[in-house]
Design a protein around this motif. Structure first.
Motif, mmCIF file in Angstrom:
data_model
loop_
_atom_site.group_PDB
_atom_site.id
_atom_site.type_symbol
_atom_site.label_atom_id
_atom_site.label_comp_id
_atom_site.label_asym_id
_atom_site.label_seq_id
_atom_site.Cartn_x
_atom_site.Cartn_y
_atom_site.Cartn_z
ATOM 1 N N SER A 79 0.830 -1.209 0.000
ATOM 2 C CA SER A 79 0.000 0.000 0.000
ATOM 3 C C SER A 79 0.863 1.258 0.000
ATOM 4 C CB SER A 79 -0.928 -0.005 1.228
ATOM 5 O OG SER A 79 -1.842 -1.072 1.163
ATOM 6 N N GLN A 80 1.977 1.212 0.737
ATOM 7 C CA GLN A 80 2.894 2.356 0.744
ATOM 8 C C GLN A 80 3.502 2.574 -0.644
ATOM 9 O OE1 GLN A 80 5.492 1.059 3.876
ATOM 10 N NE2 GLN A 80 4.436 2.267 5.451
ATOM 11 N N ARG A 81 3.870 1.455 -1.295
ATOM 12 C CA ARG A 81 4.428 1.570 -2.644
ATOM 13 C C ARG A 81 3.384 2.157 -3.601
ATOM 14 N NH1 ARG A 81 4.028 -0.717 -7.231
ATOM 15 N NH2 ARG A 81 2.539 -2.240 -6.446
ATOM 16 N N GLY A 82 2.140 1.704 -3.448
ATOM 17 C CA GLY A 82 1.076 2.239 -4.291
ATOM 18 C C GLY A 82 0.851 3.722 -4.041
ATOM 19 N N LEU A 83 0.968 4.142 -2.791
ATOM 20 C CA LEU A 83 0.808 5.560 -2.480
ATOM 21 C C LEU A 83 1.930 6.388 -3.103
ATOM 22 C CD1 LEU A 83 -0.551 7.889 -0.961
ATOM 23 C CD2 LEU A 83 0.840 7.297 1.040
ATOM 24 N N ALA A 84 3.165 5.878 -3.029
ATOM 25 C CA ALA A 84 4.290 6.606 -3.610
ATOM 26 C C ALA A 84 4.123 6.741 -5.122
ATOM 27 C CB ALA A 84 5.602 5.886 -3.277
ATOM 28 N N GLU A 85 3.684 5.665 -5.782
ATOM 29 C CA GLU A 85 3.458 5.719 -7.228
ATOM 30 C C GLU A 85 2.331 6.700 -7.554
ATOM 31 O OE1 GLU A 85 2.652 1.821 -8.621
ATOM 32 O OE2 GLU A 85 4.738 1.127 -8.466
ATOM 33 N N ALA A 86 1.248 6.656 -6.785
ATOM 34 C CA ALA A 86 0.127 7.556 -7.051
ATOM 35 C C ALA A 86 0.533 9.010 -6.855
ATOM 36 C CB ALA A 86 -1.042 7.208 -6.128
ATOM 37 N N ALA A 87 1.379 9.272 -5.861
ATOM 38 C CA ALA A 87 1.836 10.636 -5.622
ATOM 39 C C ALA A 87 2.705 11.120 -6.782
ATOM 40 C CB ALA A 87 2.608 10.706 -4.307
ATOM 41 N N ALA A 88 3.569 10.228 -7.280
ATOM 42 C CA ALA A 88 4.432 10.600 -8.407
ATOM 43 C C ALA A 88 3.609 10.842 -9.677
ATOM 44 C CB ALA A 88 5.473 9.509 -8.640
#
Length: 337
Positions: A79-88
């Motif tokens: 979920s953290q990785r998905g959040l980082a990708e979504a933010a980018a």
């Protein structure tokens, strides 16, 4: 009327007690000290994972937002990785939408291209919000941005100021999702659960005063449920308005309840020895001394304890009511009938 002389009454062992007015009935019972549900908060594992650190123990005072334990989970890492990708992706979409707005204002690109870039920005915003919500539900506070830390850790925190009354988390322990790890409670409002037989619970009403003899605690009845539990008792609830710090949740205590009596309009309740009451033909009776003998008088039972009964009926202050030899009087009454 039973025409009995004084000599006959003495021979039957009949003795009389003067009827005394009663306004309240004290019911003694045993209660359990409890914490109301609205004053409790359970901290559970939001996802399956491994407890890596425990920072609170049973009995600790904690504050809202304080970390109680750390949980490591592959699901959190994803979920953290998905959040980082979504933010980018949201940042790229915002840059493109901003550049296309400038180009459109200069007349270089058509409106269709501007709308396409704005739509991509809206999609990126929605994805970012979904990822943030996903982590927020899990209790994770990973910052939004390219440098978001993808470590798979989630901090389990308290939502209220209170005291840890249950703690089951241990370092190295694997937990399934939704497993309760801590129970936090505010101890500024304690309640009582009082199990009573239905006939005793029927004598109580919301607002009746409850006291804990010798403990300096007092409160009032807040609910008398019209439901009998599996143990064939009614669980009456009371809230304490004052109590000492030496009163603990889960403790079993003795209570006295001041039951407010509710006789018929205009009737006066009287307290009599329990031995004065007899039943015949489905009616409650007492025997009152008259100049010509003894009169059987119907009464309504308002309250009953181990050694006394509170009744209302055709009684007057100072009336002499038979309290012994009552069985003999009942036998004569049945013969007369």
């Amino acid at each position: 009327m039973l025409p009995l002389s004084s000599q006959q009454q003495n021979a039957l062992g009949v003795r009389f007690t003067e009827a005394a007015p009663a306004r309240k009935q004290v019911l003694s019972a045993t209660a359990t000290v409890t914490i109301p549900a609205q004053a409790q908060f359970i901290v559970a594992a939001p996802v399956a994972g491994l407890v890596t650190r425990v920072q609170a123990a049973l009995g600790d005072a904690v504050q809202a937002g304080q970390t109680l334990a750390l949980l490591a989970s592959p699901q959190i890492a994803e979920s953290q990785r998905g959040l980082a990708e979504a933010a980018a992706q949201r940042e790229v979409a915002a840059d493109n939408a901003r550049r296309d707005t400038e180009l459109f204002d200069e007349g270089i690109i058509p409106l269709a291209r501007l709308r396409a870039s704005q739509a991509r920005l809206s999609e990126a915003n929605a994805m970012l919000a979904a990822r943030q919500s996903e982590l927020r539900i899990s209790g994770n506070r990973t910052p939004v941005g390219k440098s978001a830390n993808v470590n798979g850790n989630v901090a389990l925190t308290s939502a209220i100021d209170g005291v840890v009354i249950e703690a089951s988390a241990l370092p190295g322990q694997r937990m399934d999702a939704a497993t309760p790890l801590f129970r936090i409670a505010r101890l500024d409002a304690l309640t009582l659960d009082i199990a009573l037989a239905p006939e005793r619970a029927a004598l109580l009403a919301v607002g009746d005063v409850v006291e804990l003899p010798g403990r300096g605690a007092q409160g009032k009845i807040t609910a008398v449920p019209a439901v009998v539990g599996a143990s064939q008792t009614v669980l009456v609830h009371a809230r304490l308005s004052s109590y000492p710090k030496t009163l603990y949740p889960g403790e079993s205590v003795a209570v006295d309840i001041q039951s407010r009596l509710d006789p018929a309009p205009g009737a006066v309740p009287f307290r009599l020895p329990l031995s004065a009451l007899v039943q015949t033909g489905g009616k409650n009776l007492v025997f009152i001394a008259n100049p010509g003998g003894v009169a059987a008088t119907p009464v309504q039972v308002l309250a009953r304890s181990d050694d006394s009964v509170v009744v209302s009926g055709a009684l007057g202050i100072g009336d002499r009511v038979a309290s012994s030899g009552v069985a003999a009087l009942k036998a004569i009454l049945m013969e007369v009938k």
